[in-house]
Design a protein around this motif. Structure first.
Motif, PDB file in Angstrom:
ATOM      1  N   ASP A  18       0.843  -1.192   0.000  1.00 55.14           N
ATOM      2  CA  ASP A  18       0.000   0.000   0.000  1.00 55.14           C
ATOM      3  C   ASP A  18       0.877   1.240   0.000  1.00 55.14           C
ATOM      4  OD1 ASP A  18       1.048   0.106   2.539  1.00 55.14           O
ATOM      5  OD2 ASP A  18      -0.834  -0.343   3.570  1.00 55.14           O
ATOM      6  N   PHE A  19       0.262   2.412   0.116  1.00 53.02           N
ATOM      7  CA  PHE A  19       0.970   3.679   0.238  1.00 53.02           C
ATOM      8  C   PHE A  19       0.732   4.227   1.647  1.00 53.02           C
ATOM      9  CE2 PHE A  19      -0.179   3.494  -4.323  1.00 53.02           C
ATOM     10  CZ  PHE A  19       1.094   3.556  -4.881  1.00 53.02           C
ATOM     11  N   ALA A  20       1.726   4.951   2.147  1.00 56.38           N
ATOM     12  CA  ALA A  20       1.567   5.543   3.478  1.00 56.38           C
ATOM     13  C   ALA A  20       0.390   6.515   3.513  1.00 56.38           C
ATOM     14  CB  ALA A  20       2.860   6.240   3.894  1.00 56.38           C
ATOM     15  N   THR A  21       0.240   7.267   2.448  1.00 53.79           N
ATOM     16  CA  THR A  21      -0.874   8.223   2.353  1.00 53.79           C
ATOM     17  C   THR A  21      -1.533   8.082   0.978  1.00 53.79           C
ATOM     18  OG1 THR A  21       0.656   9.949   1.592  1.00 53.79           O
ATOM     19  CG2 THR A  21       0.156   9.871   3.955  1.00 53.79           C
ATOM     20  N   PRO A  22      -2.339   7.067   0.784  1.00 57.35           N
ATOM     21  CA  PRO A  22      -2.982   6.888  -0.518  1.00 57.35           C
ATOM     22  C   PRO A  22      -3.997   7.989  -0.795  1.00 57.35           C
ATOM     23  CG  PRO A  22      -3.942   5.392   1.083  1.00 57.35           C
ATOM     24  CD  PRO A  22      -2.765   6.050   1.755  1.00 57.35           C
ATOM     25  N   ASP A  23      -4.172   8.324  -2.076  1.00 56.74           N
ATOM     26  CA  ASP A  23      -5.184   9.305  -2.456  1.00 56.74           C
ATOM     27  C   ASP A  23      -6.570   8.671  -2.541  1.00 56.74           C
ATOM     28  OD1 ASP A  23      -3.397  11.459  -2.680  1.00 56.74           O
ATOM     29  OD2 ASP A  23      -2.769  10.768  -4.660  1.00 56.74           O
ATOM     30  N   GLY A  24      -6.592   7.350  -2.759  1.00 49.90           N
ATOM     31  CA  GLY A  24      -7.871   6.644  -2.817  1.00 49.90           C
ATOM     32  C   GLY A  24      -7.679   5.190  -2.482  1.00 49.90           C
ATOM     33  N   VAL A  25      -8.680   4.605  -1.841  1.00 50.85           N
ATOM     34  CA  VAL A  25      -8.641   3.192  -1.474  1.00 50.85           C
ATOM     35  C   VAL A  25      -9.953   2.558  -1.915  1.00 50.85           C
ATOM     36  CG1 VAL A  25      -8.398   1.501   0.374  1.00 50.85           C
ATOM     37  CG2 VAL A  25      -7.180   3.688   0.520  1.00 50.85           C
ATOM     38  N   GLY A  26      -9.851   1.395  -2.594  1.00 45.12           N
ATOM     39  CA  GLY A  26     -11.054   0.707  -3.054  1.00 45.12           C
ATOM     40  C   GLY A  26     -11.053  -0.747  -2.651  1.00 45.12           C
ATOM     41  N   HIS A  27     -12.237  -1.286  -2.457  1.00 43.75           N
ATOM     42  CA  HIS A  27     -12.381  -2.666  -2.019  1.00 43.75           C
ATOM     43  C   HIS A  27     -13.361  -3.402  -2.925  1.00 43.75           C
ATOM     44  CE1 HIS A  27     -10.444  -1.437   1.775  1.00 43.75           C
ATOM     45  NE2 HIS A  27     -11.268  -0.403   1.749  1.00 43.75           N
ATOM     46  N   ALA A  28     -13.127  -4.704  -3.093  1.00 43.62           N
ATOM     47  CA  ALA A  28     -14.069  -5.572  -3.795  1.00 43.62           C
ATOM     48  C   ALA A  28     -13.932  -6.966  -3.221  1.00 43.62           C
ATOM     49  CB  ALA A  28     -13.810  -5.580  -5.297  1.00 43.62           C
ATOM     50  N   GLN A  47      -4.189  11.736 -13.169  1.00 36.28           N
ATOM     51  CA  GLN A  47      -3.505  10.569 -13.739  1.00 36.28           C
ATOM     52  C   GLN A  47      -3.037   9.672 -12.592  1.00 36.28           C
ATOM     53  OE1 GLN A  47      -0.068  11.516 -16.122  1.00 36.28           O
ATOM     54  NE2 GLN A  47      -0.211   9.603 -17.280  1.00 36.28           N
ATOM     55  N   LEU A  48      -3.147   8.353 -12.794  1.00 36.95           N
ATOM     56  CA  LEU A  48      -2.710   7.389 -11.793  1.00 36.95           C
ATOM     57  C   LEU A  48      -1.190   7.272 -11.829  1.00 36.95           C
ATOM     58  CD1 LEU A  48      -5.382   4.558 -12.281  1.00 36.95           C
ATOM     59  CD2 LEU A  48      -5.185   6.148 -10.362  1.00 36.95           C
ATOM     60  N   THR A  49      -0.524   7.829 -10.820  1.00 34.16           N
ATOM     61  CA  THR A  49       0.938   7.753 -10.750  1.00 34.16           C
ATOM     62  C   THR A  49       1.403   6.549  -9.946  1.00 34.16           C
ATOM     63  OG1 THR A  49       0.911   9.211  -8.812  1.00 34.16           O
ATOM     64  CG2 THR A  49       1.170  10.243 -10.971  1.00 34.16           C
ATOM     65  N   GLY A  50       0.488   5.897  -9.279  1.00 28.70           N
ATOM     66  CA  GLY A  50       0.831   4.697  -8.528  1.00 28.70           C
ATOM     67  C   GLY A  50      -0.402   3.871  -8.247  1.00 28.70           C
ATOM     68  N   VAL A  51      -0.280   2.528  -8.421  1.00 28.57           N
ATOM     69  CA  VAL A  51      -1.378   1.606  -8.128  1.00 28.57           C
ATOM     70  C   VAL A  51      -0.792   0.387  -7.410  1.00 28.57           C
ATOM     71  CG1 VAL A  51      -3.334   0.289  -9.034  1.00 28.57           C
ATOM     72  CG2 VAL A  51      -2.536   2.321 -10.264  1.00 28.57           C
ATOM     73  N   ARG A  52      -1.282   0.082  -6.224  1.00 21.39           N
ATOM     74  CA  ARG A  52      -0.801  -1.074  -5.467  1.00 21.39           C
ATOM     75  C   ARG A  52      -1.994  -1.876  -4.954  1.00 21.39           C
ATOM     76  NH1 ARG A  52       4.203   1.426  -1.805  1.00 21.39           N
ATOM     77  NH2 ARG A  52       5.469   2.156  -3.575  1.00 21.39           N
ATOM     78  N   PHE A  53      -1.699  -3.109  -4.483  1.00 26.02           N
ATOM     79  CA  PHE A  53      -2.807  -3.951  -4.051  1.00 26.02           C
ATOM     80  C   PHE A  53      -2.425  -4.836  -2.873  1.00 26.02           C
ATOM     81  CE2 PHE A  53      -0.489  -7.133  -6.442  1.00 26.02           C
ATOM     82  CZ  PHE A  53      -0.826  -8.345  -5.834  1.00 26.02           C
ATOM     83  N   LYS A  54      -3.467  -5.263  -2.167  1.00 20.31           N
ATOM     84  CA  LYS A  54      -3.373  -6.342  -1.186  1.00 20.31           C
ATOM     85  C   LYS A  54      -4.533  -7.282  -1.466  1.00 20.31           C
ATOM     86  CE  LYS A  54      -1.137  -3.916   2.685  1.00 20.31           C
ATOM     87  NZ  LYS A  54      -1.284  -3.480   4.106  1.00 20.31           N
ATOM     88  N   THR A  55      -4.245  -8.586  -1.464  1.00 21.10           N
ATOM     89  CA  THR A  55      -5.264  -9.565  -1.821  1.00 21.10           C
ATOM     90  C   THR A  55      -5.286 -10.704  -0.829  1.00 21.10           C
ATOM     91  OG1 THR A  55      -5.119  -9.080  -4.180  1.00 21.10           O
ATOM     92  CG2 THR A  55      -6.043 -11.203  -3.579  1.00 21.10           C
ATOM     93  N   LYS A  75      -2.333   5.584 -16.413  1.00 25.32           N
ATOM     94  CA  LYS A  75      -3.522   5.972 -17.157  1.00 25.32           C
ATOM     95  C   LYS A  75      -4.227   7.147 -16.480  1.00 25.32           C
ATOM     96  CE  LYS A  75      -4.926   1.972 -19.855  1.00 25.32           C
ATOM     97  NZ  LYS A  75      -3.614   1.375 -19.977  1.00 25.32           N
ATOM     98  N   THR A  76      -4.979   7.897 -17.266  1.00 24.53           N
ATOM     99  CA  THR A  76      -5.834   8.933 -16.703  1.00 24.53           C
ATOM    100  C   THR A  76      -6.976   8.270 -15.939  1.00 24.53           C
ATOM    101  OG1 THR A  76      -7.276   9.064 -18.636  1.00 24.53           O
ATOM    102  CG2 THR A  76      -5.297  10.461 -18.626  1.00 24.53           C
ATOM    103  N   LEU A  77      -7.608   9.029 -15.064  1.00 21.91           N
ATOM    104  CA  LEU A  77      -8.724   8.460 -14.313  1.00 21.91           C
ATOM    105  C   LEU A  77      -9.855   8.029 -15.246  1.00 21.91           C
ATOM    106  CD1 LEU A  77      -9.004  10.830 -11.212  1.00 21.91           C
ATOM    107  CD2 LEU A  77      -7.749   8.689 -11.449  1.00 21.91           C
ATOM    108  N   ALA A  78     -10.111   8.828 -16.284  1.00 21.38           N
ATOM    109  CA  ALA A  78     -11.173   8.485 -17.228  1.00 21.38           C
ATOM    110  C   ALA A  78     -10.879   7.168 -17.923  1.00 21.38           C
ATOM    111  CB  ALA A  78     -11.354   9.607 -18.250  1.00 21.38           C
ATOM    112  N   ALA A  79      -9.605   6.976 -18.338  1.00 24.07           N
ATOM    113  CA  ALA A  79      -9.236   5.729 -19.007  1.00 24.07           C
ATOM    114  C   ALA A  79      -9.267   4.560 -18.036  1.00 24.07           C
ATOM    115  CB  ALA A  79      -7.847   5.869 -19.628  1.00 24.07           C
ATOM    116  N   ALA A  80      -8.844   4.783 -16.805  1.00 25.30           N
ATOM    117  CA  ALA A  80      -8.830   3.702 -15.816  1.00 25.30           C
ATOM    118  C   ALA A  80     -10.241   3.233 -15.491  1.00 25.30           C
ATOM    119  CB  ALA A  80      -8.127   4.172 -14.544  1.00 25.30           C
ATOM    120  N   ALA A 113     -11.744   2.646  -5.742  1.00 23.98           N
ATOM    121  CA  ALA A 113     -10.663   3.522  -5.271  1.00 23.98           C
ATOM    122  C   ALA A 113     -10.734   4.887  -5.942  1.00 23.98           C
ATOM    123  CB  ALA A 113      -9.311   2.866  -5.536  1.00 23.98           C
ATOM    124  N   ILE A 114     -11.004   4.899  -7.244  1.00 21.03           N
ATOM    125  CA  ILE A 114     -11.120   6.170  -7.960  1.00 21.03           C
ATOM    126  C   ILE A 114     -12.311   6.966  -7.451  1.00 21.03           C
ATOM    127  CG2 ILE A 114     -11.545   7.219 -10.223  1.00 21.03           C
ATOM    128  CD1 ILE A 114      -9.990   4.865 -11.452  1.00 21.03           C
TER     129      ILE A 114
END
Length: 632
Positions: A18-28, A47-55, A75-80, A113-114
């Protein structure tokens, strides 16, 4: 079982953590196998400058999460937001069918997350806007003070109250000082019962009148009603009183002709030895009524003489059921007008109705010279058979559960409608509560359609309500509208109003169209092929914009007046009552208590319903803004 790409991402996953201070967090999650995926994002310039995950889950879920971070990074947020779970599976070179459910959730977590990031940005913008409003209010209060020495604390300073009354205080002629005056105003409401006083009390409470004493001939259900009103606005104090001479800044009398005359006579006798209290009197009869602002004994006596001598139109052969419906609609209509007149008198804005305002909802007559007018209202022939089952069985769709949708739905529920559908994607916020009377403080954060359903079912338990917690779009508009007999527009943005107009025209469904802003509003009925459409009235042009109540402000009861009139017009259309608003636009100016009717015809060159239309597919000329709010 797995191909080499899947095995590689499973054994050597990318971007784990993860990031210490993420801009967004999403769950599924996948409830079948228990897989859970969390996506963390960093954003810069959309624009997404970083994407990480925990599963937590199987190898397919880990591989899908890893591949998603690779696909989405940069990718841009629209494209993502266009990345699908199927795209992830394809990038992995395919997955065994039995594993698709395990992994087919990674893109859902990214989208979540977005959305989390965007909501955070919207909240920051809202907080900044409210901070600016506070500064403007303080500056306005300072500038308005004599000699410029009034302290800002003398205006409205409580942050929670500023948020609650935001749409009112951003209007310069109200501001923080005006709202504080409303909050310190004490009134006495006199009514036969709570049924008649329902909308009046709801809007007085929503608008922020500080203390409301109630004199009721029949106080049945006072405690539950009072509890609901306090939930609507905890700032307000409500209590029952046993005398009409209880001290107050203003009196409000609301009921039948006989009820109002007796109360006015009682007040005139009581004020012979006391100071006169300014009094607003509202008379509600069958489909018609009047009200007057009595600022002294002379105007009160003049109005009393008019009530005794002028009378009301005798509408012919009206049935008892239709009679009761008309009385209820008049109580609702006057119940939204009275709080506006009270605010005008309290804040000394607009024109007070000292000559009396008369209205007839059947004949569509509005006259603000009731006490001096020599022309009696002509009776309307209602001897034709009225089938009330047409109203009870009708399926009505209301687009928006905000300032217009709330009163319209409430009135329809009271009128006996049994099938109502609501579409709105928004959630209840504290800044909605100065005008959106189906919502309350305890339901802040709940979807508006859910909050409205709770309120409407308490009013009419037999009402069947279908909820659509989504935005109206080119993809769903025609399918939704086709299932209903009539549509009510509760929108406050032009792009989606054009979309709704086009879809109703293509599905041949009546649309009750309206708008409200500041102290003004309009209502019309758009009947496909039997009159003009919205584009005939307001042709669309590129770059067209219009103010909304979030930008310009609105006095809380103003959309109430418009929403009640929408419900009245919907009922008249469903029952076949004439005259109605087909081909006519009713323009309302509540500062002047002016209701003006204008006729308009189909535009032969209209791009939708004209002789040579250029719009053949829904949305072909409509620029629908996904972020536009449905709340009026």
């Amino acid at each position: 079982m797995y191909n080499e790409i899947v095995l590689d991402h499973f054994s050597n996953p990318r971007n784990v953590g993860d990031f210490a201070t993420p801009d967004g967090v999403g769950h599924a999650g996948n409830p079948i196998d228990g897989d859970k995926i969390t996506i963390y994002i960093k954003v810069s310039d959309q624009q997404l400058t970083g994407v990480r995950f925990k599963t937590f889950g199987c190898g397919a879920a880990i591989a899908a999460s890893s591949m998603l971070t690779v696909i989405a990074s940069g990718k841009t947020l629209a494209a993502a937001l266009k990345i699908t779970n199927a795209d992830v599976a394809t990038a992995l070179g395919g997955l065994p069918p039995e594993k698709l459910l395990c992994s087919n959730i990674a893109a859902d977590a990214l989208h979540d997350a977005i959305q989390n990031y965007q909501q955070h940005c919207q909240q920051q913008a809202s907080d900044q806007q409210q901070g600016d409003v506070v500064k403007n209010i303080e500056a306005t209060d300072q500038d308005a003070a004599p000699n410029g020495n009034q302290a800002p604390t003398e205006g409205l300073t409580d942050p929670a109250q500023i948020k609650r009354y935001l749409r009112q205080i951003i209007m310069p002629d109200i501001g923080g000082a005006g709202q504080k005056k409303l909050l310190t105003t004490k009134i006495l409401v006199c009514a036969p019962n709570l049924k008649i006083a329902d909308l009046l009390l709801r809007y007085l409470v929503a608008m922020g009148i500080g203390q409301i004493d109630c004199f009721l001939n029949n106080p049945d259900n006072w405690e539950p009603v009072c509890a609901n009103l306090r939930d609507q606005n905890p700032d307000v104090t409500l209590q029952l009183v046993k005398t009409v001479t209880a001290p107050a800044d203003f009196n409000l009398i609301h009921g039948s002709n006989d009820f109002c005359r007796k109360l006015v006579e009682s007040l005139l006798r009581a004020t012979l030895a006391t100071t006169f209290t300014p009094t607003l009197v509202s008379v509600c009869e069958t489909w018609q009524g009047c009200f007057n602002y009595c600022h002294d004994k002379a105007t009160m006596k003049l109005f009393l003489d008019a009530l005794q001598n002028k009378g009301f139109a005798d509408h012919q052969a009206i049935t008892h059921e239709l009679n009761m419906l008309g009385s209820d609609l008049c109580a609702a209509f006057s119940g939204t007008l009275l709080p506006i007149e009270l605010a005008k008198a309290c804040l000394n804005i607009g024109e007070q109705q000292t000559a009396g305002f008369y209205y007839d909802l059947i004949s569509l007559i509005f006259d603000n010279q009731f006490t001096t007018s020599q022309t009696p209202c002509p009776p309307t022939d209602l001897s034709q058979t009225i089938d009330m089952n047409k109203l009870r069985s009708a399926r009505v769709l209301t687009v928006g559960a905000g300032g217009l949708g709330c009163p319209a739905n409430l009135v329809l529920a009271k009128a006996g409608l049994t099938h109502l559908s609501l579409i709105d994607f928004d959630q209840v916020e504290i800044s909605n509560l100065n005008r959106q009377i189906l919502h309350s403080s305890s339901r802040i954060g709940l979807l508006k359609v859910e909050s409205a359903r709770i309120a409407l079912k308490s009013i009419n338990p037999e009402l069947n309500i279908t909820l659509y917690p989504e935005a109206l779009s080119t993809e769903n508009a025609r399918a939704l509208i086709s299932q209903h007999d009539l549509v009510i527009d509760g929108l406050d943005n032009l792009p989606t109003r054009y979309l709704l107009n086009d879809a109703c025209y293509q599905e041949k469904k009546p649309l009750i169209e309206a708008g409200a802003l500041s102290y003004y509003g309009q209502v019309t009925a758009l009947i496909p092929d039997d009159g003009p459409c919205f584009r005939c009235l307001f042709p669309q042009t590129d770059g067209q914009t219009a103010g909304s109540c979030s930008e310009t402000g609105v006095l809380g009861p103003v959309p109430g007046v418009i929403g009640v009139l929408q419900a009245v017009e919907a009922i008249k259309q469903l029952l076949g009552l004439t005259p109605n608003l087909t081909g006519r636009l009713l323009m309302i100016d509540t500062l002047a208590t002016s209701f003006d009717l204008f006729s308009f015809k189909k535009d032969p060159s209209c791009s939708l319903c004209g002789q040579d239309p250029s719009i053949h597919e829904l949305g072909s000329f409509s620029f629908v803004c996904e972020d536009d709010r449905l709340d009026n």
